[in-house]
Write a protein that holds these residues in place. Structure first.
Motif, mmCIF file in Angstrom:
data_model
loop_
_atom_site.group_PDB
_atom_site.id
_atom_site.type_symbol
_atom_site.label_atom_id
_atom_site.label_comp_id
_atom_site.label_asym_id
_atom_site.label_seq_id
_atom_site.Cartn_x
_atom_site.Cartn_y
_atom_site.Cartn_z
ATOM 1 N N THR A 127 -11.842 -4.205 -0.089
ATOM 2 C CA THR A 127 -11.855 -3.022 -0.175
ATOM 3 C C THR A 127 -11.664 -2.465 1.704
ATOM 4 O OG1 THR A 127 -12.005 -0.559 -1.001
ATOM 5 C CG2 THR A 127 -13.739 -2.129 -0.733
ATOM 6 N N MET B 41 -10.095 1.640 -7.775
ATOM 7 C CA MET B 41 -10.241 0.382 -7.962
ATOM 8 C C MET B 41 -11.440 0.380 -9.019
ATOM 9 S SD MET B 41 -13.887 -1.047 -5.595
ATOM 10 C CE MET B 41 -13.168 -0.524 -4.255
ATOM 11 N N PRO C 75 -12.922 4.443 -4.065
ATOM 12 C CA PRO C 75 -11.828 4.432 -4.667
ATOM 13 C C PRO C 75 -11.439 5.741 -4.483
ATOM 14 C CG PRO C 75 -13.528 3.572 -5.696
ATOM 15 C CD PRO C 75 -14.260 4.197 -4.402
ATOM 16 N N THR D 66 -6.598 4.915 -5.032
ATOM 17 C CA THR D 66 -7.174 3.567 -4.685
ATOM 18 C C THR D 66 -7.953 3.179 -6.239
ATOM 19 O OG1 THR D 66 -7.676 3.633 -1.928
ATOM 20 C CG2 THR D 66 -8.289 1.732 -3.749
ATOM 21 N N TYR E 286 1.342 -1.418 0.124
ATOM 22 C CA TYR E 286 -0.279 -0.362 -0.195
ATOM 23 C C TYR E 286 0.937 1.422 -0.177
ATOM 24 C CZ TYR E 286 -3.198 3.040 1.913
ATOM 25 O OH TYR E 286 -4.187 5.035 1.457
#
Length: 190
Positions: A59, A27, A63, A25, A20
């Protein structure tokens, strides 16, 4: 010990190898480029999708990043549904489980909006953190959610509408009922 211990241990080992970086993010973008296009949509369009696909997304929230604006993930799911509908496999050749980690209420509400989306919600089940999921299932069905039932919901929610609906209000939305009818008709036609 229950076999889920091995499953959780394996999942923990897999996720511990994920790096990470704290930036974004992506997604929807990643789902599209790394999973859907190469592993599902292209094979389906070429008539070589081996079997229906189940995509599990884990998740911790919504996102982020410039490419994820305007509900990118919903647009990606819509594209997958339309693309598969144009193949011999049909739109329900894929199902999605989005498993939420953590207790961020805003993120959970956003994820639930995908689960209840009138266009793609019939292909998606969102499974919350076990405490949140337990409250939702108890409110909807009166059933106490054990760890074993939670795992069943996590695994079966995207492919069985009764598990998907177990964490939703008893007033199951019309898309869920119509999706169930479409699948039943398709099964009878075979």
């Amino acid at each position: 010990l229950f076999p889920y211990t091995t499953l959780f241990r394996s999942a923990d080992q897999l996720t511990s190898r994920c790096a990470y970086d704290g930036r974004s993010t992506p997604m929807g973008s990643s789902l599209e480029s790394k999973i859907l296009e190469p592993l599902v949509l292209q094979p389906a369009q070429q008539g070589r999708l081996a079997k229906p696909a189940l995509v599990l997304v884990i998740t911790d929230g919504r996102p982020t990043g410039s490419g994820e604006a305007n509900q990118k993930i919903v647009r990606v799911l819509q594209h997958a549904k339309r693309t598969l509908a144009a193949t011999r496999y049909g739109e329900d050749a894929i199902s999605f489980q989005i498993a939420a980690v953590g207790n961020d209420r805003e993120a959970q509400e956003w994820l639930d909006s995908i689960d209840n989306d009138p266009d793609v919600g019939d292909l998606v089940d969102v499974c919350s953190d076990i405490q949140v999921e337990s409250r939702q299932v108890k409110a909807s069905t009166g059933v106490e959610l054990t760890q074993e039932l939670y795992c069943l919901k996590l695994l079966l929610g995207p492919i069985d509408t009764s598990y998907d609906a177990s964490d939703e209000n008893e007033k199951i939305s019309s898309w869920n009922r119509s999706a169930k009818r479409r699948r039943e008709k398709k099964a009878q036609a075979k």
